[in-house]
Design an enzyme around this catalytic site. Sequence first.
Site, PDB file in Angstrom:
ATOM      1  NE  ARG A 180      -3.431   0.002   2.901  1.00 45.34           N
ATOM      2  CZ  ARG A 180      -3.958   0.144   4.110  1.00 45.34           C
ATOM      3  NH1 ARG A 180      -3.879  -0.847   4.996  1.00 45.34           N
ATOM      4  NH2 ARG A 180      -4.552   1.287   4.453  1.00 45.34           N
ATOM      5  CB  CYS A 239      -1.706   3.723   9.956  1.00 47.22           C
ATOM      6  SG  CYS A 239      -3.084   4.299  10.965  1.00 47.22           S
TER       7      CYS A 239
END
Length: 282
Positions: A180, A239
């Site tokens: 990601r 995050c």
Amino acid sequence: MPAAPSPFVSTEWLAANLGAPDLVVVDASWHLAPTGRDGRAEFLERHIPGAVFFDLDGISDHSSPLPHMLPDPHAFAHEVSALGIGDGLRIVVYDALGLLSAPRVWWTFKAFGASDVMLLDGGLPKWLAEAREIEAGAATRAPAHFTARLDHSVVAGLPQVERALASGSAQLLDARSKERFAGTAPEPRAGLPSGHMPGSLNLPHSEVVADGRLADAETIRAAVAQSGLDLSRPVITTCGSGVSAAILWLALERIGKRPLALYDGSWTEWASSGKPVETDAA
């Protein structure tokens, strides 16, 4: 750098202290939407006796389009007081995966001034593996009074993150997966591009968690070194939406490096705000 005192209690300790009048156990289970799991539904099926359920999405800033952003102190105090969590209580937080969402709720309570909040080492999986007592159904406690005073210094917003990246005043450490972060795997939220903030560093939270428990200091130090983080400089954890960033907070504290702040909006805010997105292909 000396490590901070352990924020964990053992399953043995919790089993011995269940029912103590000054103790409240909090189930903080939360799951990403693609998993199809429902933390509250699972709580109703089984939980540690006497535990109350902390709804990470419900106890949040509903005026924000971003997921589970911190509410204002008044709203937080109202919600947790209704759960029976009040001043002076010892709080033990756990989740259904061992160590995923519980750190975020632990960090949240600390940010709002809770003086004695701990995490259950190994969480619900370890509790179940030891065949300890569980119960089902809704849990209720008498309403209490929680005094919430938000420590704004531990919460980073978008302007602070932009300044840190531009000036180098703090490092941004991202807990998302390498894929990601690199932009080679999709984000779990539809329509959100993957990639990373230019200049940020990557330390997947999976590298500092083993079998639902925080890794030992040596493993964490090795993972931190691999990430390129400079432990002599300030760091802001981030995050996807501010949840696993709290795992990195725990990991850094274990090796004696207290983060400067946690970026509440994290990648969801950054990537949806038209800010620069960098990928490995760029």
